[in-house]
Design a protein around this motif. Structure first.
Motif, mmCIF file in Angstrom:
data_model
loop_
_atom_site.group_PDB
_atom_site.id
_atom_site.type_symbol
_atom_site.label_atom_id
_atom_site.label_comp_id
_atom_site.label_asym_id
_atom_site.label_seq_id
_atom_site.Cartn_x
_atom_site.Cartn_y
_atom_site.Cartn_z
ATOM 1 N N ASP A 129 59.298 68.580 -0.578
ATOM 2 C CA ASP A 129 58.060 69.083 -0.239
ATOM 3 C C ASP A 129 58.447 70.559 -0.003
ATOM 4 O OD1 ASP A 129 55.801 69.886 1.351
ATOM 5 O OD2 ASP A 129 56.542 69.631 3.215
ATOM 6 N N ASN A 130 59.481 70.887 0.513
ATOM 7 C CA ASN A 130 60.086 72.512 0.793
ATOM 8 C C ASN A 130 60.041 72.986 -0.589
ATOM 9 O OD1 ASN A 130 60.101 72.299 3.437
ATOM 10 N ND2 ASN A 130 62.054 71.264 3.579
ATOM 11 N N VAL A 164 57.175 81.906 -4.615
ATOM 12 C CA VAL A 164 58.164 82.649 -5.455
ATOM 13 C C VAL A 164 57.635 83.427 -6.606
ATOM 14 C CG1 VAL A 164 60.461 82.613 -6.742
ATOM 15 C CG2 VAL A 164 60.207 81.659 -4.637
ATOM 16 N N GLY A 165 56.650 82.842 -7.270
ATOM 17 C CA GLY A 165 56.094 83.413 -8.489
ATOM 18 C C GLY A 165 55.415 84.616 -8.288
ATOM 19 N N LEU A 211 61.660 80.733 6.111
ATOM 20 C CA LEU A 211 61.956 81.032 4.741
ATOM 21 C C LEU A 211 60.705 81.135 3.765
ATOM 22 C CD1 LEU A 211 63.925 81.971 2.582
ATOM 23 C CD2 LEU A 211 64.240 79.397 1.874
ATOM 24 N N PHE A 212 59.720 80.157 3.968
ATOM 25 C CA PHE A 212 58.254 79.808 3.362
ATOM 26 C C PHE A 212 57.408 81.034 4.002
ATOM 27 C CE2 PHE A 212 54.062 78.241 3.630
ATOM 28 C CZ PHE A 212 53.679 78.160 2.361
ATOM 29 N N LEU A 213 57.508 81.522 5.058
ATOM 30 C CA LEU A 213 56.643 82.698 5.638
ATOM 31 C C LEU A 213 57.230 83.962 4.961
ATOM 32 C CD1 LEU A 213 54.356 83.481 7.353
ATOM 33 C CD2 LEU A 213 55.915 83.506 9.244
ATOM 34 N N GLY A 214 58.303 84.029 5.009
ATOM 35 C CA GLY A 214 59.014 85.370 4.542
ATOM 36 C C GLY A 214 58.700 85.397 3.033
ATOM 37 N N LEU A 215 58.567 84.445 2.131
ATOM 38 C CA LEU A 215 58.408 84.613 0.702
ATOM 39 C C LEU A 215 56.884 84.891 0.792
ATOM 40 C CD1 LEU A 215 60.413 81.500 -0.710
ATOM 41 C CD2 LEU A 215 60.788 84.145 -1.330
ATOM 42 N N ILE A 216 55.919 84.599 1.558
ATOM 43 C CA ILE A 216 54.489 84.958 1.248
ATOM 44 C C ILE A 216 54.338 86.377 2.022
ATOM 45 C CG2 ILE A 216 52.180 84.786 2.448
ATOM 46 C CD1 ILE A 216 53.103 81.655 3.010
ATOM 47 N N ILE A 217 55.275 86.871 2.853
ATOM 48 C CA ILE A 217 54.968 87.989 3.144
ATOM 49 C C ILE A 217 55.524 88.894 1.873
ATOM 50 C CG2 ILE A 217 55.774 89.757 4.729
ATOM 51 C CD1 ILE A 217 55.674 87.754 6.928
ATOM 52 N N ILE A 256 43.927 81.090 8.697
ATOM 53 C CA ILE A 256 42.971 80.218 9.659
ATOM 54 C C ILE A 256 44.017 78.767 9.454
ATOM 55 C CG2 ILE A 256 41.213 78.687 9.569
ATOM 56 C CD1 ILE A 256 39.563 81.146 8.642
ATOM 57 N N ALA A 257 44.318 78.737 8.091
ATOM 58 C CA ALA A 257 45.231 77.493 7.957
ATOM 59 C C ALA A 257 46.379 77.483 8.911
ATOM 60 C CB ALA A 257 45.683 77.363 6.578
ATOM 61 N N PHE A 258 47.337 78.560 8.902
ATOM 62 C CA PHE A 258 48.448 78.678 9.714
ATOM 63 C C PHE A 258 48.076 78.516 11.405
ATOM 64 C CE2 PHE A 258 52.153 81.077 11.758
ATOM 65 C CZ PHE A 258 52.818 80.131 11.228
ATOM 66 N N THR A 259 47.096 78.911 11.775
ATOM 67 C CA THR A 259 46.573 78.945 12.957
ATOM 68 C C THR A 259 46.269 77.266 13.380
ATOM 69 O OG1 THR A 259 45.695 80.819 13.210
ATOM 70 C CG2 THR A 259 44.894 79.308 14.865
ATOM 71 N N ILE A 260 45.931 76.576 12.617
ATOM 72 C CA ILE A 260 45.435 75.249 12.759
ATOM 73 C C ILE A 260 46.810 74.426 12.447
ATOM 74 C CG2 ILE A 260 44.286 73.257 11.671
ATOM 75 C CD1 ILE A 260 42.072 74.917 10.461
ATOM 76 N N TRP A 261 47.752 74.807 11.791
ATOM 77 C CA TRP A 261 49.121 74.168 11.823
ATOM 78 C C TRP A 261 49.760 74.007 13.043
ATOM 79 C CZ3 TRP A 261 54.104 76.026 12.183
ATOM 80 C CH2 TRP A 261 54.912 75.281 11.467
ATOM 81 N N ASN A 262 49.722 75.502 13.492
ATOM 82 C CA ASN A 262 50.387 75.467 14.815
ATOM 83 C C ASN A 262 49.614 74.858 16.133
ATOM 84 O OD1 ASN A 262 52.767 77.577 15.225
ATOM 85 N ND2 ASN A 262 51.506 78.624 13.667
ATOM 86 N N LEU A 263 48.319 74.868 16.061
ATOM 87 C CA LEU A 263 47.615 73.901 17.063
ATOM 88 C C LEU A 263 47.965 72.566 16.906
ATOM 89 C CD1 LEU A 263 44.226 75.562 16.810
ATOM 90 C CD2 LEU A 263 46.009 76.121 18.594
#
Length: 348
Positions: A187-188, A196-197, A245-251, A286-293
């Motif tokens: 999954d990771n 990464v692309g 690491l995932f969030l860092g790659l998005i940024i 929005i997705a990340f907010t729902i993920w945290n909730l």
């Protein structure tokens, strides 16, 4: 709508002689001047406009591969997942998200099934690549140019994006179906393949702009694989860092694209519509907010058919497709690349 846009672009081209390309919405035109005449080649998202047999075959194979993969992992389970190393979330204070784990082959059914959204997005991206290849081949044949069309850097990026989304969908499906460490790792790895692309694509565009040479597709693929190997190794060795690491790659992807838009100038800004990039970022937020909730139990009904993490899967798949839609006119800057002794204006 298409006719109105074409007429508008023709007028703009006549007013701006010497500029070979004019972008209007999702449409791009390559003008080939011959005296007072102008021949135009249009590239846009062909996914919902044509349905060549090869594209249908790609979609069918993608669905078949997804089904075969499901059969494979369920066969590995042999009735249960007890023989596998458990995922780290099972010993985490936050748990494995809200949905209650079951003692069945699908330990989290909702969180498992919703991952098909990624597989569908990946299949659609691959089908779009087939559309573009077929359309370019047809237009090239009409041009009566002796040289053959070559694969472009954009086509390589298209294939990478499609395969990455398919792998993400299947890897996350395995993770939530089994709640095993191997599923967590795949999954990771799929998450990193997707994010990464874009930064590498943006940096390759910057390098091409500065050097005056087209991007090296082979070099891109090699660096892409190496970065993903390193990221996956870090997630395997230090599981607690995988989400950071995932969030860092998005940024990093957003920062690199902003840099590419500044370096590459007006052409890049016309190719990539910022509203699509913004829409992708909003949906992801929005997705990340729902993920945290969901993860922290603020929005949680363990036995409900509506699971926050399942919505996270669907929304991030939508965000991924919007991100791809942003890169689409950049990845396909020209339908046909000419190599002929004419007064053509070619964008590579």
């Amino acid at each position: 709508m298409a006719k109105r846009i074409r007429e508008k672009s023709k007028s703009a081209l006549r007013k701006r002689l010497g500029i070979p390309v004019e972008y209007e919405y999702e449409y791009e035109y390559e003008a080939v001047g011959h005296g007072t005449e102008t021949k135009e080649y249009r590239t846009t998202m062909l996914l919902f406009r044509e349905a060549p047999p090869l594209a249908g075959l790609v979609l069918a194979l993608s669905l078949f591969f997804a089904s075969a993969f499901c059969v494979f992992i369920f066969a590995l389970a042999d009735g249960n997942w007890n023989s596998f190393q458990p995922a780290t979330c099972l010993t985490s204070p936050l748990g494995c998200f809200c949905e209650r784990p079951r003692d069945t082959l699908l330990r989290q059914p909702i969180n498992t099934v919703t991952n098909l959204a990624f597989t569908i997005v990946g299949a659609l991206i691959l089908v779009e690549g087939v559309h573009q290849w077929g359309f370019a081949k047809k237009e090239f044949a009409k041009s009566k140019v002796e040289s053959k069309p070559r694969e472009t850097f954009g086509e390589v990026f298209n294939v990478v994006s499609g395969i990455a989304n398919v792998i993400l969908g299947l890897g996350s499906l395995w993770y939530h179906a089994s709640l095993t460490f191997v599923g967590q790792f795949i999954d990771n790895a799929g998450m990193y393949l997707v994010v990464v692309g874009p930064p590498l694509f943006a940096l390759a565009s910057v390098r091409a702009q500065k050097s005056g040479k087209p991007p090296n597709s082979v070099g891109f693929v090699i660096v892409y694989i190496l970065v993903n190997v390193l990221a996956s190794y870090a997630a395997y060795s230090y599981p607690e860092t995988r989400r950071h690491l995932f969030l860092g790659l998005i940024i990093l992807g957003i920062v690199c694209e902003a840099y590419a838009r500044r370096v590459c100038g007006e052409v890049r800004r016309k190719q990539g519509q910022i509203k699509k990039l913004f829409a992708s970022a909003v949906v992801m937020a929005i997705a990340f907010t729902i993920w945290n909730l969901d993860l922290r139990g603020y929005w949680c009904d363990p036995d409900s058919m509506l699971q926050g993490h399942g919505l996270w899967h669907i929304l991030t798949a939508v965000s991924s497709f919007l991100f791809y839609s942003y890169y689409h006119p950049i990845a396909y800057p020209a339908i046909v690349q000419f190599k002929a002794q004419t007064d053509c204006c070619t964008i590579v």
